[in-house]
Structure formats: C-alpha cells, structure tokens
Design a protein around this motif. Structure first.
Motif, short mmCIF file in Angstrom:
data_model
loop_
_atom_site.label_atom_id
_atom_site.label_comp_id
_atom_site.label_asym_id
_atom_site.label_seq_id
_atom_site.Cartn_x
_atom_site.Cartn_y
_atom_site.Cartn_z
N GLY A 6 -7.58 95.12 -34.64
CA GLY A 6 -8.18 96.20 -33.85
C GLY A 6 -7.92 97.56 -34.47
O GLY A 6 -6.80 97.85 -34.86
N LEU A 7 -8.98 98.35 -34.53
CA LEU A 7 -8.83 99.76 -34.93
C LEU A 7 -8.81 100.53 -33.61
O LEU A 7 -9.84 100.79 -33.01
CB LEU A 7 -10.00 100.19 -35.82
N MET A 8 -7.59 100.79 -33.15
CA MET A 8 -7.42 101.40 -31.83
C MET A 8 -7.34 102.91 -31.98
O MET A 8 -6.51 103.41 -32.73
CB MET A 8 -6.17 100.85 -31.16
N HIS A 9 -8.21 103.59 -31.24
CA HIS A 9 -8.34 105.03 -31.44
C HIS A 9 -7.75 105.84 -30.29
O HIS A 9 -7.95 105.50 -29.13
CB HIS A 9 -9.82 105.41 -31.54
N LEU B 1 -9.11 88.59 -30.40
CA LEU B 1 -8.50 89.92 -30.50
C LEU B 1 -7.98 90.39 -29.14
O LEU B 1 -6.87 90.94 -29.06
CB LEU B 1 -9.52 90.93 -31.09
N ALA B 2 -8.74 90.12 -28.08
CA ALA B 2 -8.26 90.51 -26.74
C ALA B 2 -6.95 89.78 -26.44
O ALA B 2 -5.99 90.38 -25.92
CB ALA B 2 -9.32 90.19 -25.69
N ARG B 3 -6.85 88.50 -26.79
CA ARG B 3 -5.60 87.74 -26.56
C ARG B 3 -4.46 88.33 -27.38
O ARG B 3 -3.35 88.54 -26.89
CB ARG B 3 -5.83 86.26 -26.94
N ILE C 187 -1.66 94.92 -23.25
CA ILE C 187 -2.81 95.61 -22.64
C ILE C 187 -4.01 94.68 -22.49
O ILE C 187 -4.09 93.65 -23.15
CB ILE C 187 -3.25 96.83 -23.49
N GLU C 188 -4.93 95.10 -21.59
CA GLU C 188 -6.22 94.41 -21.45
C GLU C 188 -7.22 95.29 -22.17
O GLU C 188 -7.53 96.39 -21.70
CB GLU C 188 -6.64 94.35 -19.97
N ALA C 189 -7.68 94.83 -23.32
CA ALA C 189 -8.53 95.70 -24.15
C ALA C 189 -9.99 95.30 -24.06
O ALA C 189 -10.32 94.13 -23.88
CB ALA C 189 -8.06 95.63 -25.60
N GLU C 190 -10.84 96.33 -24.17
CA GLU C 190 -12.28 96.08 -24.28
C GLU C 190 -12.60 96.12 -25.77
O GLU C 190 -12.39 97.14 -26.43
CB GLU C 190 -13.02 97.21 -23.54
N ILE C 191 -13.05 95.00 -26.30
CA ILE C 191 -13.29 94.92 -27.74
C ILE C 191 -14.67 95.50 -28.06
O ILE C 191 -15.67 95.07 -27.50
CB ILE C 191 -13.18 93.45 -28.25
N GLY C 192 -14.68 96.50 -28.95
CA GLY C 192 -15.93 97.18 -29.30
C GLY C 192 -16.62 96.53 -30.49
O GLY C 192 -16.51 95.32 -30.71
N PHE D 195 -12.34 95.30 -35.63
CA PHE D 195 -13.15 95.77 -34.50
C PHE D 195 -12.64 97.11 -33.99
O PHE D 195 -11.42 97.35 -33.97
CB PHE D 195 -13.05 94.78 -33.33
N ASP D 196 -13.58 97.92 -33.53
CA ASP D 196 -13.22 99.14 -32.82
C ASP D 196 -12.63 98.79 -31.46
O ASP D 196 -13.15 97.88 -30.79
CB ASP D 196 -14.51 99.94 -32.52
N VAL D 197 -11.58 99.48 -31.06
CA VAL D 197 -11.06 99.31 -29.70
C VAL D 197 -10.81 100.72 -29.17
O VAL D 197 -9.90 101.42 -29.64
CB VAL D 197 -9.76 98.48 -29.67
N LYS D 198 -11.67 101.13 -28.22
CA LYS D 198 -11.54 102.51 -27.72
C LYS D 198 -11.02 102.55 -26.29
O LYS D 198 -10.55 103.59 -25.83
CB LYS D 198 -12.90 103.19 -27.77
N TYR D 199 -11.17 101.44 -25.58
CA TYR D 199 -10.78 101.43 -24.16
C TYR D 199 -9.86 100.27 -23.86
O TYR D 199 -10.09 99.16 -24.35
CB TYR D 199 -12.03 101.32 -23.27
N TRP D 200 -8.85 100.54 -23.05
CA TRP D 200 -7.95 99.46 -22.62
C TRP D 200 -7.28 99.86 -21.31
O TRP D 200 -7.28 101.03 -20.93
CB TRP D 200 -6.90 99.15 -23.69
N LYS D 201 -6.76 98.83 -20.65
CA LYS D 201 -6.03 99.05 -19.39
C LYS D 201 -4.58 98.70 -19.63
O LYS D 201 -4.28 97.70 -20.28
CB LYS D 201 -6.55 98.11 -18.30
#
Ligand code: DGT
Length: 141
Positions: A21-24, A61-63, A71-76, A96-102
C-alpha cells in the motif's frame, strides 16, 4: 486428447505475488521497518505482504493492513506493477493507493513506522526491489 508427459519437463519459475500500500497523509507516505527475524531485516518497506490463495489482490492488501497496522483500509487504484528476482524466486509486486482508512495506525509487526516525504524515502535503506523501482514509485506518489 490426452496430455503427454515427457522426461524433459518444462521448468517453471516460482512466483510470489506481493501487494503493498502507498498510504498517503499530507504529502507523506507510510513506511514500516521490517523486524529483525524477517527476511530483509530492518529495511523500510511499504506495508503489505503475500497474496494468499483465493484472495483478490485488494482483499489481500486489506487483510495485511489490518494485521500490520490495525486499520480497516479502503484499497484504491492499482498504481504500479513490477517484478523482481530474489535468486530463483520471482516476486510480482502490485502497489495500490490507500487514501482512506478507519482506525488508528499502530505497528503490530514492524519495528517502527514512519511518515516520510519522497526525499526522505530516497535516503532510507529499502529492500533491493524497492531501490530498483524507486524512481517509478516516486513518480506515482
Ligand atoms: P509471511 O506470512 O511471513 O510470509 O509474510 P507476509 O505475507 O506478510 O509477506 P512479507 O511481507 O514477508 O513478504 C513480502 C515479500 O516482498 C518479502 O520477501 C519482502 C518483499 N518486499 C520487497 N519490498 C517490499 C515492500 O515494499 N513491501 C512488502 N510488504 N514487501 C516487500
């Protein structure tokens, strides 16, 4: 039609698919330091890991992000794909882009986590594969 087996069987390489994940956050990207006992110890990687049988890349990737960061991530979008050979084993990387997560990011497996600017990323010790793709990674950040 029957399949014919011959003594000179074709040799297939072993390929391992890896998602990362490319987490921004505010112009920075998240990297984690691999533990001492792992392969490529103490290098700074993008969070992620191997795809397990039956998973889609996004599910994998979410796992991994849940296991590694809690975190619970939304995979972009898929930003970048590349291959690298570690000896005789091939790795197929999907970034993958990862811009949003809980949830709050906390290291569950890494020695440390850091938000780094593209410039700082270039100065860290990265796995060999990431050094090879660094210019392409920087382009998609
Ligand atoms: P496990 O269950 O111990 O096999 O571990 P996983 O599924 O969490 O996978 P991991 O992270 O050990 O495997 C990923 C492979 O890809 C490993 O050989 C290190 C290599 N790699 C190179 N660059 C990166 C990167 O930026 N992120 C990740 N996650 N792996 C990378």
């Amino acid at each position: 039609m029957s399949l014919k087996t011959t003594t000179t069987q074709k040799k297939y390489n072993v390929w391992i698919p890896v998602v990362a994940g490319l987490m921004h956050r505010q112009g920075k990207v998240l990297v984690g330091q691999r533990p001492e006992g792992a392969s490529l110890p103490k290098t700074w990687e993008f969070p992620g890991g191997k795809i397990e049988l039956g998973e889609s890349p996004e599910e994998a990737l979410a796992r991994e992000l849940k296991e590694e960061l809690g975190i619970e991530a939304e995979i972009g979008a898929l930003k970048f794909a590349a291959t690298h050979a570690y000896g005789k084993t091939g790795i197929l990387f999907l970034f993958f882009d990862v811009k949003y997560w809980k949830g709050q990011i906390k290291p569950q497996q890494h020695l440390d986590l850091r938000w780094v600017s593209p410039k700082e990323l270039s100065s860290l010790e990265l796995p060999e594969a990431n050094t090879k793709f660094l210019s392409q990674i920087l382009e998609v950040l």
